[in-house]
Design a protein around this motif. Structure first.
Motif, PDB file in Angstrom:
ATOM      1  N   ILE A 139       1.199  -1.402   0.031  1.00 31.00           N
ATOM      2  CA  ILE A 139       0.151   0.655  -0.065  1.00 31.00           C
ATOM      3  C   ILE A 139       0.929   1.166  -0.021  1.00 31.00           C
ATOM      4  O   ILE A 139       1.693   0.966   1.040  1.00 31.00           O
ATOM      5  CB  ILE A 139      -0.946  -0.529   1.393  1.00 31.00           C
ATOM      6  CG1 ILE A 139      -0.374  -0.206   2.512  1.00 31.00           C
ATOM      7  CG2 ILE A 139      -1.946  -0.881   0.755  1.00 31.00           C
ATOM      8  CD1 ILE A 139      -1.241  -0.355   3.627  1.00 31.00           C
ATOM      9  N   ALA A 140       0.553   1.907  -0.675  1.00 34.38           N
ATOM     10  CA  ALA A 140       1.804   3.708  -1.164  1.00 34.38           C
ATOM     11  C   ALA A 140       0.883   4.224  -1.033  1.00 34.38           C
ATOM     12  O   ALA A 140      -0.286   4.923  -1.086  1.00 34.38           O
ATOM     13  CB  ALA A 140       1.797   3.817  -2.331  1.00 34.38           C
ATOM     14  N   VAL A 141       0.858   5.407   0.663  1.00 27.53           N
ATOM     15  CA  VAL A 141       0.389   5.987   1.623  1.00 27.53           C
ATOM     16  C   VAL A 141       1.072   7.428   1.878  1.00 27.53           C
ATOM     17  O   VAL A 141       1.838   7.021   1.566  1.00 27.53           O
ATOM     18  CB  VAL A 141       0.184   5.456   2.736  1.00 27.53           C
ATOM     19  CG1 VAL A 141      -1.302   3.932   2.090  1.00 27.53           C
ATOM     20  CG2 VAL A 141       1.493   4.593   3.394  1.00 27.53           C
ATOM     21  N   ARG A 142       0.231   8.492   2.133  1.00 31.46           N
ATOM     22  CA  ARG A 142       0.897   9.779   2.485  1.00 31.46           C
ATOM     23  C   ARG A 142       0.882   9.234   3.710  1.00 31.46           C
ATOM     24  O   ARG A 142       2.416   9.622   4.503  1.00 31.46           O
ATOM     25  CB  ARG A 142      -0.102  10.407   2.018  1.00 31.46           C
ATOM     26  CG  ARG A 142      -0.392  11.922   0.605  1.00 31.46           C
ATOM     27  CD  ARG A 142      -0.741  12.571   0.761  1.00 31.46           C
ATOM     28  NE  ARG A 142      -1.966  12.903   1.335  1.00 31.46           N
ATOM     29  CZ  ARG A 142      -2.788  13.685   1.542  1.00 31.46           C
ATOM     30  NH1 ARG A 142      -2.174  14.992   1.026  1.00 31.46           N
ATOM     31  NH2 ARG A 142      -4.179  13.897   2.119  1.00 31.46           N
ATOM     32  N   ASN A 143       0.082   9.247   4.667  1.00 32.32           N
ATOM     33  CA  ASN A 143       0.664   8.920   5.989  1.00 32.32           C
ATOM     34  C   ASN A 143       1.493   7.421   6.444  1.00 32.32           C
ATOM     35  O   ASN A 143       0.427   6.517   6.831  1.00 32.32           O
ATOM     36  CB  ASN A 143      -0.503   9.009   6.449  1.00 32.32           C
ATOM     37  CG  ASN A 143      -0.654   9.289   8.258  1.00 32.32           C
ATOM     38  OD1 ASN A 143      -0.358   8.609   8.594  1.00 32.32           O
ATOM     39  ND2 ASN A 143      -1.712  10.279   9.178  1.00 32.32           N
ATOM     40  N   LEU A 144       2.490   7.255   6.813  1.00 30.38           N
ATOM     41  CA  LEU A 144       3.774   6.277   7.577  1.00 30.38           C
ATOM     42  C   LEU A 144       2.560   4.918   8.452  1.00 30.38           C
ATOM     43  O   LEU A 144       2.286   4.099   8.180  1.00 30.38           O
ATOM     44  CB  LEU A 144       4.442   6.064   7.344  1.00 30.38           C
ATOM     45  CG  LEU A 144       5.004   6.776   6.101  1.00 30.38           C
ATOM     46  CD1 LEU A 144       6.511   6.417   5.879  1.00 30.38           C
ATOM     47  CD2 LEU A 144       4.705   5.442   5.155  1.00 30.38           C
ATOM     48  N   ASP A 145       1.926   6.714   9.138  1.00 29.83           N
ATOM     49  CA  ASP A 145       0.743   6.128  10.445  1.00 29.83           C
ATOM     50  C   ASP A 145      -0.031   5.059  10.351  1.00 29.83           C
ATOM     51  O   ASP A 145      -0.362   4.015  10.956  1.00 29.83           O
ATOM     52  CB  ASP A 145       0.722   6.620  12.007  1.00 29.83           C
ATOM     53  CG  ASP A 145       2.749   7.232  11.933  1.00 29.83           C
ATOM     54  OD1 ASP A 145       3.717   6.611  12.314  1.00 29.83           O
ATOM     55  OD2 ASP A 145       2.559   8.615  12.439  1.00 29.83           O
ATOM     56  N   ALA A 146      -0.773   5.355   9.462  1.00 28.73           N
ATOM     57  CA  ALA A 146      -1.995   4.952   8.616  1.00 28.73           C
ATOM     58  C   ALA A 146      -2.056   3.931   8.549  1.00 28.73           C
ATOM     59  O   ALA A 146      -2.822   2.939   8.231  1.00 28.73           O
ATOM     60  CB  ALA A 146      -3.071   5.986   8.239  1.00 28.73           C
ATOM     61  N   GLY A 147      -1.044   3.917   7.148  1.00 27.11           N
ATOM     62  CA  GLY A 147      -0.102   2.599   6.836  1.00 27.11           C
ATOM     63  C   GLY A 147      -0.288   1.740   7.016  1.00 27.11           C
ATOM     64  O   GLY A 147      -0.010   0.486   7.108  1.00 27.11           O
ATOM     65  N   ALA A 148       1.079   2.052   8.547  1.00 27.85           N
ATOM     66  CA  ALA A 148       0.874   0.876   9.179  1.00 27.85           C
ATOM     67  C   ALA A 148       0.347   0.323   9.846  1.00 27.85           C
ATOM     68  O   ALA A 148      -0.208  -1.463   9.704  1.00 27.85           O
ATOM     69  CB  ALA A 148       2.015   1.250   9.900  1.00 27.85           C
ATOM     70  N   ALA A 149      -1.125   0.835  10.349  1.00 23.51           N
ATOM     71  CA  ALA A 149      -2.431   0.384  10.862  1.00 23.51           C
ATOM     72  C   ALA A 149      -2.555  -0.583  10.095  1.00 23.51           C
ATOM     73  O   ALA A 149      -3.415  -1.610  10.676  1.00 23.51           O
ATOM     74  CB  ALA A 149      -2.651   1.540  11.554  1.00 23.51           C
ATOM     75  N   THR A 150      -2.775  -0.011   9.158  1.00 17.97           N
ATOM     76  CA  THR A 150      -3.645  -0.638   7.914  1.00 17.97           C
ATOM     77  C   THR A 150      -3.444  -1.780   7.740  1.00 17.97           C
ATOM     78  O   THR A 150      -3.456  -3.153   7.326  1.00 17.97           O
ATOM     79  CB  THR A 150      -4.289   0.114   7.136  1.00 17.97           C
ATOM     80  OG1 THR A 150      -4.583   1.268   6.825  1.00 17.97           O
ATOM     81  CG2 THR A 150      -4.919  -0.005   5.784  1.00 17.97           C
ATOM     82  N   ALA A 151      -1.582  -2.017   7.653  1.00 23.72           N
ATOM     83  CA  ALA A 151      -0.907  -2.896   6.951  1.00 23.72           C
ATOM     84  C   ALA A 151      -1.133  -4.070   8.286  1.00 23.72           C
ATOM     85  O   ALA A 151      -1.292  -5.152   7.670  1.00 23.72           O
ATOM     86  CB  ALA A 151       0.416  -2.237   6.683  1.00 23.72           C
ATOM     87  N   ALA A 152      -0.663  -3.581   9.285  1.00 25.00           N
ATOM     88  CA  ALA A 152      -1.005  -4.615  10.745  1.00 25.00           C
ATOM     89  C   ALA A 152      -2.401  -5.261  10.496  1.00 25.00           C
ATOM     90  O   ALA A 152      -2.046  -6.643  10.804  1.00 25.00           O
ATOM     91  CB  ALA A 152      -1.194  -3.993  11.742  1.00 25.00           C
ATOM     92  N   GLU A 153      -3.407  -4.524  10.160  1.00 19.25           N
ATOM     93  CA  GLU A 153      -5.214  -4.942  10.144  1.00 19.25           C
ATOM     94  C   GLU A 153      -4.803  -5.961   8.799  1.00 19.25           C
ATOM     95  O   GLU A 153      -5.939  -7.337   9.126  1.00 19.25           O
ATOM     96  CB  GLU A 153      -5.959  -3.524  10.337  1.00 19.25           C
ATOM     97  CG  GLU A 153      -7.309  -3.945  10.499  1.00 19.25           C
ATOM     98  CD  GLU A 153      -7.769  -4.467   9.302  1.00 19.25           C
ATOM     99  OE1 GLU A 153      -8.921  -5.443   9.524  1.00 19.25           O
ATOM    100  OE2 GLU A 153      -8.557  -4.694   8.324  1.00 19.25           O
TER     101      GLU A 153
END
Length: 310
Positions: free
Chosen positions: A55-69
């Motif tokens: 997933i290519a994202v602007r917000n890495l924190d949101a990206g990390a949380a999404t990837a974990a889920e």
């Protein structure tokens, strides 16, 4: 005339239903804007079918949380990489850091009806993000797509493309009053035109590009749009609140375009509700505007875009 592609799926189908039975093991996929809205459900469906998803994202924190889920729900590794489509250096860095074949690229990220905003280059933000950034990303990844064999690019457009063609003599609203919806519509027309010309140029490399309308979904994309305006738009399209799609339904057409065997070798088309759409019928919000699939307009946009990006 080509025969329109029809599928067993429709407006109520979900991404999981569309991808059921499809094996993407060993195929790599990138989903831009993969940390919110239909991007999450697009990434989930691709991962669940065995794809190696980034997933290519602007917000890495949101990206990390999404990837974990997503890892927890699919049992698959999901990678996260930074990408700001309105920042040319960010796009260039993503491309430079990609060294493996890429089978699926879902150009899903976007900004809708934003207040007038300019990039560092002076470009109107919606056109810069929705079209220019994705153009630079996709052309930059051309060799990786070609290396995958039978690669597919998914260009997420909108019925809002019916609001405006690409106004070539004033793309960035330098001489006309800024209108957030005309700017959004123009950028979404550009997404369809990109699919037309990229397929013409790249089909021989095994790369096809199709555009789609995901449907009306309540997501963070509409953060600049009031509830009253959204209700008015739904009424104008002939539906009420009951016609909002869930994110799982909203991702279905993207996933179908990315994976369905029915689309093998097919490009330059426009889909909605999991089927190929025909020309727009006046008075409706369905189908594509003829200017959005005009080959001459598509070729002109490609050249204009290359000139802008230098």
């Amino acid at each position: 005339m080509t025969t329109p592609i029809t599928t067993p799926f429709g407006a109520a189908s979900t991404a999981a239903e569309v991808v059921a039975g499809i094996d993407l093991t060993g195929r790599r996929a990138v989903v831009t804007g993969g940390a919110s809205g239909i991007g999450i459900e697009t990434a989930r469906a691709l991962a669940s079918a065995g794809a190696d998803v980034t997933i290519a994202v602007r917000n890495l924190d949101a990206g990390a949380a999404t990837a974990a889920e997503l890892r927890a729900s699919t049992g698959r590794e999901v990678a996260v990489r930074p990408l700001d489509l309105a920042d040319r250096a960010s796009v260039a860095a993503f491309v430079a850091d990609w060294h493996v074949p890429l089978a699926i690229l879902v150009n899903n990220a976007g900004v809708m009806a934003s207040p007038e905003t300019r990039t560092a280059e002076g470009w109107e933000l919606q056109f810069a993000t929705n079209h220019l950034g994705h153009f630079a990303l996709t052309t930059g990844l051309h060799d990786a797509l070609a290396a995958a064999g039978d690669a597919r690019v998914v260009s997420v457009s909108s019925s809002a493309h019916l609001r405006s063609g690409v106004v070539f003599d004033d793309i960035h609203f330098e001489r006309r009053a800024y209108d957030p919806w005309l700017a959004y519509g123009q950028s979404k027309t550009a997404n369809v035109l990109f699919a037309v010309e990229a397929t013409r140029r790249w089909a021989a490399d095994g790369i096809t590009v199709n555009a789609l309308m995901p449907g009306g979904i309540r997501t963070n994309l509409q953060r600049y749009v009031s509830d009253a305006e959204l209700d008015r738009m739904r009424a104008a399209s002939g539906g009420g609140a009951a016609q909002w799609k869930t994110p799982e339904q909203g991702a279905a057409t993207s996933v179908l375009v990315a994976t369905s065997p029915l689309l093998a070798g097919v490009g330059g088309r426009y889909f909605e509700d999991c089927n190929e759409a025909g020309p727009n019928e006046p008075g409706t919000r369905r189908g594509y505007a003829p200017y959005a699939r005009d080959p001459e307009g598509a070729a002109r946009l490609w050249q204009v875009t290359e000139d802008m990006l230098g």
